[in-house]
Design an enzyme around this catalytic site. Structure first.
Site, short mmCIF file in Angstrom:
data_model
loop_
_atom_site.label_atom_id
_atom_site.label_comp_id
_atom_site.label_asym_id
_atom_site.label_seq_id
_atom_site.Cartn_x
_atom_site.Cartn_y
_atom_site.Cartn_z
N HIS A 1 -15.51 -30.62 39.03
CA HIS A 1 -14.36 -31.18 38.32
C HIS A 1 -14.78 -31.47 36.88
CE1 HIS A 1 -10.44 -33.53 39.06
NE2 HIS A 1 -10.59 -33.41 37.75
N VAL A 2 -14.37 -30.61 35.96
CA VAL A 2 -14.77 -30.75 34.56
C VAL A 2 -14.28 -32.09 34.01
CG1 VAL A 2 -12.75 -29.57 33.58
CG2 VAL A 2 -14.92 -29.57 32.34
N HIS A 3 -15.12 -32.69 33.20
CA HIS A 3 -14.78 -33.97 32.56
C HIS A 3 -15.62 -34.13 31.31
CE1 HIS A 3 -18.18 -34.69 35.23
NE2 HIS A 3 -18.52 -35.70 34.42
N PHE A 4 -15.16 -34.99 30.42
CA PHE A 4 -15.85 -35.25 29.15
C PHE A 4 -16.31 -36.69 29.10
CE2 PHE A 4 -13.36 -31.56 28.41
CZ PHE A 4 -14.05 -30.82 27.45
#
Length: 173
Positions: free
Chosen positions: A119-122
């Site tokens: 789950h891509v996140h910044f």
């Protein structure tokens, strides 16, 4: 040897050791209450949450609701909102804690250091001159001057104030 107690980290250690069924953190944060998940803002396509195991006080994470492993799988309207929330996070952190700078980034894939590779996140990490002092190096200890709950309350208020001042997608301020 001096012992610095941080019992809130036990849940992280327990999960990291594989004693629990692995569940996507960012999908779970969408289902729990904002306060329980430390979610400081929910947008249409993404949200901002306080990192429960922060590198620095006020460490925020921005994640899309969509469970995608990388940015190229996200539609442009989701990416646009994610970057608006990064700007919102910077403005809110400036208002709340007055940091000297920021580290902003994403780790895409396990090899790049992603703790939640599916789950891509910044990350938006506030930084202060001198925050990387001798303590982590010599004493293997990171002092945190504010509790997660206090940071959560302050950042929610700060985000509301930024919205009133700059609108939904703060840019060019």
């Amino acid at each position: 040897m001096k012992i610095l107690w941080s019992p809130w980290r036990f849940e992280y250690v327990r999960k990291a050791s594989g004693n629990q069924e692995e569940e996507c953190l960012f999908c779970r944060l969408q289902r729990v209450s904002e306060e329980e998940g430390l979610v400081v803002y929910k947008g249409k396509h993404s949200f901002i949450a306080l990192n429960a195991y922060p590198y620095n006080s006020g460490h925020l994470m921005i994640a899309p609701y969509a469970h995608e492993a990388s940015t190229e799988k996200l539609p442009v309207h989701v990416l646009t909102e994610v970057f608006c929330l990064i700007n919102l996070s910077i403005l809110a952190l400036r208002k709340a804690f007055n940091p000297d700078g920021f580290n902003i980034g994403a780790n895409i894939g396990r090899a790049a250091g992603a703790g939640v590779p599916g789950h891509v996140h910044f990350h938006v990490v506030p930084r202060w001159v001198g925050d990387t002092n001798f303590m982590p190096i010599i004493a293997d200890t990171k002092p945190m001057p504010i509790s997660l709950r206090d940071a959560y309350r302050i950042l929610k208020e700060s985000i509301e104030a930024v919205f009133k001042e700059h609108g939904e997608c703060p840019s060019g301020v």
